[in-house]
Design an enzyme around this catalytic site. Structure first.
Site, PDB file in Angstrom:
ATOM      1  N   GLU A  45     -12.680  10.057 -55.183  1.00 36.23           N
ATOM      2  CA  GLU A  45     -11.645   9.214 -54.609  1.00 36.23           C
ATOM      3  C   GLU A  45     -12.210   7.878 -54.150  1.00 36.23           C
ATOM      4  O   GLU A  45     -13.365   7.786 -53.723  1.00 36.23           O
ATOM      5  CB  GLU A  45     -10.969   9.930 -53.437  1.00 36.23           C
ATOM      6  N   CYS A  95     -20.579  16.526 -50.967  1.00 40.41           N
ATOM      7  CA  CYS A  95     -21.619  16.042 -50.066  1.00 40.41           C
ATOM      8  C   CYS A  95     -22.404  17.251 -49.559  1.00 40.41           C
ATOM      9  O   CYS A  95     -21.830  18.306 -49.311  1.00 40.41           O
ATOM     10  CB  CYS A  95     -20.993  15.299 -48.894  1.00 40.41           C
ATOM     11  N   CYS A 117     -21.330  17.992 -42.480  1.00 40.31           N
ATOM     12  CA  CYS A 117     -20.908  17.631 -41.121  1.00 40.31           C
ATOM     13  C   CYS A 117     -19.649  18.455 -40.824  1.00 40.31           C
ATOM     14  O   CYS A 117     -18.729  18.523 -41.641  1.00 40.31           O
ATOM     15  CB  CYS A 117     -20.622  16.131 -41.025  1.00 40.31           C
ATOM     16  N   CYS A 140     -15.944  17.075 -41.179  1.00 44.68           N
ATOM     17  CA  CYS A 140     -15.610  16.249 -42.347  1.00 44.68           C
ATOM     18  C   CYS A 140     -15.176  17.132 -43.513  1.00 44.68           C
ATOM     19  O   CYS A 140     -15.876  18.069 -43.889  1.00 44.68           O
ATOM     20  CB  CYS A 140     -16.828  15.414 -42.745  1.00 44.68           C
ATOM     21  N   GLU A 162     -23.408  11.173 -49.405  1.00 47.51           N
ATOM     22  CA  GLU A 162     -24.398  10.522 -48.546  1.00 47.51           C
ATOM     23  C   GLU A 162     -25.201   9.559 -49.428  1.00 47.51           C
ATOM     24  O   GLU A 162     -26.042   9.983 -50.225  1.00 47.51           O
ATOM     25  CB  GLU A 162     -25.301  11.597 -47.906  1.00 47.51           C
ATOM     26  N   CYS A 167     -10.904   8.331 -43.065  1.00 47.92           N
ATOM     27  CA  CYS A 167     -12.296   8.828 -42.973  1.00 47.92           C
ATOM     28  C   CYS A 167     -12.311  10.345 -42.885  1.00 47.92           C
ATOM     29  O   CYS A 167     -11.589  10.936 -42.094  1.00 47.92           O
ATOM     30  CB  CYS A 167     -12.965   8.317 -41.704  1.00 47.92           C
TER      31      CYS A 167
HETATM   32  N1  SAH Z   1     -22.249  10.307 -45.589  1.00 47.55           N
HETATM   33  C1  SAH Z   1     -22.094   8.979 -45.073  1.00 47.55           C
HETATM   34  C2  SAH Z   1     -20.931   8.265 -45.701  1.00 47.55           C
HETATM   35  C3  SAH Z   1     -19.569   8.813 -45.324  1.00 47.55           C
HETATM   36  S1  SAH Z   1     -18.840   7.670 -44.264  1.00 47.55           S
HETATM   37  C4  SAH Z   1     -21.974   9.038 -43.563  1.00 47.55           C
HETATM   38  O1  SAH Z   1     -21.775  10.114 -43.038  1.00 47.55           O
HETATM   39  O2  SAH Z   1     -22.137   8.022 -42.911  1.00 47.55           O
HETATM   40  C5  SAH Z   1     -17.547   8.503 -43.628  1.00 47.55           C
HETATM   41  C6  SAH Z   1     -17.445   8.301 -42.109  1.00 47.55           C
HETATM   42  O3  SAH Z   1     -16.292   8.994 -41.636  1.00 47.55           O
HETATM   43  C7  SAH Z   1     -18.647   8.908 -41.400  1.00 47.55           C
HETATM   44  O4  SAH Z   1     -18.967   8.186 -40.254  1.00 47.55           O
HETATM   45  C8  SAH Z   1     -18.083  10.255 -41.031  1.00 47.55           C
HETATM   46  O5  SAH Z   1     -18.810  10.871 -40.018  1.00 47.55           O
HETATM   47  C9  SAH Z   1     -16.675   9.905 -40.631  1.00 47.55           C
HETATM   48  N2  SAH Z   1     -15.790  11.058 -40.673  1.00 47.55           N
HETATM   49  C10 SAH Z   1     -15.922  12.177 -41.388  1.00 47.55           C
HETATM   50  N3  SAH Z   1     -14.907  13.037 -41.144  1.00 47.55           N
HETATM   51  C11 SAH Z   1     -14.099  12.418 -40.267  1.00 47.55           C
HETATM   52  C12 SAH Z   1     -12.855  12.783 -39.656  1.00 47.55           C
HETATM   53  N4  SAH Z   1     -12.274  13.954 -39.915  1.00 47.55           N
HETATM   54  N5  SAH Z   1     -12.301  11.912 -38.814  1.00 47.55           N
HETATM   55  C13 SAH Z   1     -12.869  10.715 -38.566  1.00 47.55           C
HETATM   56  N6  SAH Z   1     -14.029  10.306 -39.115  1.00 47.55           N
HETATM   57  C14 SAH Z   1     -14.638  11.156 -39.966  1.00 47.55           C
END
Ligand code: SAH
Length: 369
Positions: free
Chosen positions: A111, A131, A135, A138, A180, A352
């Site tokens: 996406e 990924c 986390c 996420c 990532e 996000c």
């Molecule tokens: N893997 C990288 C790139 C992904 S960026 C990283 O983690 O930085 C995506 C961003 O959205 C990251 O900061 C992640 O932690 C955040 N994110 C993931 N799930 C989310 C959610 N459910 N609500 C808000 N932010 C979220």
């Protein structure tokens, strides 16, 4: 995983055996294409010319490159693969955010999200299918890792969006989609070089932001290779809390991560962005804001507060508006430049942490949005 690999091979062979054998032209940076042409006795200026076509105009076929001779266009067509993905679907949110679902040659889906804002258009691109970071809040993380994207697959997201929205100039790129980026280092660096090359996409490298959970050996090297803006997914100021949200924290704890950030040789006036997803009862205590302010003291930085985008099936909730405002002002009184990231595209699951790619053979694919 093994099924997905064998599936991918068989689907490629049955689709078009010749196609899979041609290398993707967008895997090359300008120097790579020039070297290749030189070996074939083609003048180097041709590489620059084709590069301009590829990234300024985003043609659907080599045949559209009308200032090249027909013979040369046919030769290019035989030698190179131009597009490495196909649009499957796109949806536009009530707030103007648009999300594309692209099918890769092996059937995997990724996406890409376009976020129009006043005076700029930001494109959020993916760097991996799935990924491996897991986390816990996420959605992409819960799906697991499938594979890295190639440089061509990273860049083609931008080219296809340019083609779909020709009137919108993409001014900013954020590597904040699925994956990532620092775990797909070489392909990502080459893609960034093409994005920032004036003969390529011509997007200034400070308008390209790479977001990472903090893969330290790669983070330490990053600014030596490309001059991008950096965002760190921090989400907590203490190891106890961050460890529950970001499993990689066990390998690279907060003190090492922040130590590495302090040592980055940032260009003048450049700040590091720290992303902080606010989750009710987990990391939204005001004491955590105090700890965060102490932790970041002296680092040229800003904190991007992202109220959690809730995902059904995950046990986390978004704090109340009042709590988000309190957390933000607590940081501000402690001298931290804390801004709130507006949630965009939530109604089409483009926000996000809401991106997911499912293989088309997966029965839930059509019901996932
Ligand atoms: N893997 C990288 C790139 C992904 S960026 C990283 O983690 O930085 C995506 C961003 O959205 C990251 O900061 C992640 O932690 C955040 N994110 C993931 N799930 C989310 C959610 N459910 N609500 C808000 N932010 C979220």
């Amino acid at each position: 995983m093994s099924t997905s690999v064998s599936d991918s091979v068989s689907s490629r062979i049955s689709a078009d055996p010749g196609e899979a054998l041609r290398p993707a032209i967008k895997d090359q940076d300008l120097a790579g294409l020039e070297a290749r042409f030189e070996r074939q006795g083609i003048p180097a200026f041709r590489a620059r010319q084709i590069f301009r076509w590829l990234y300024a105009k985003s043609p659907a076929s080599f045949d559209e490159m009308t200032n090249l001779s027909r013979e040369f266009r046919v030769a290019l067509e035989c030698e190179w693969d131009l597009h490495v993905m196909e649009e499957r679907r796109s949806e536009t949110s009530g707030d103007g955010t648009r999300k594309w679902l692209f099918a890769l040659r092996d059937g995997n889906l990724i996406e890409t999200v376009l976020i129009p804002e006043y005076g700029r258009n930001t494109l959020c691109i993916s760097t991996q299918v799935g990924c491996a970071m897991k986390c816990s809040f996420c959605l992409t993380g819960t799906e697991g890792f499938v594979r890295n994207l190639s440089t061509a697959e990273i860049l083609d997201q931008i080219c296809q969006v340019k083609r779909g929205e020709p009137e919108r100039k993409i001014t900013n790129v954020v590597l904040m989609g699925m994956g990532e980026p620092l775990l797909n280092y070489d392909a990502v660096i080459r893609a960034i070089r093409v994005m920032s090359d004036s003969a390529g996409l011509g997007i200034s490298s400070r308008r390209i932001t790479l977001s990472t959970v903090g893969v330290l050996p790669k983070l330490r090297r990053l600014l030596e290779d490309v001059n991008v803006s950096i965002a760190i997914s921090l989400h907590a100021a203490s190891n106890e809390i961050r460890g529950r949200l970001v499993p990689l924290n066990k390998k690279y704890p907060i003190e090492d991560l922040i130590g590495a950030c302090r040592e980055l040789s940032l260009p003048a006036r450049r700040r590091i962005t720290f992303e902080y997803t606010l989750i009710e009862g987990v990391n939204d205590a005001l004491e955590e804001a105090d700890r965060l302010a102490r932790l970041l003291h002296g680092i040229p930085s800003k904190v991007n507060l992202i109220p959690l985008n809730e995902n059904p099936g995950l046990p986390y909730r978004r704090p109340t508006e009042t709590r988000v405002a309190e957390f933000q002002s607590r940081l501000r009184v402690r001298g931290v430049n804390a801004v709130r990231r507006a949630t965009r595209g939530a109604d089409i699951s483009a926000a996000c942490g809401q991106l997911k790619g499912r293989r088309e053979t997966d029965p839930v694919a059509s019901g996932s949005h």
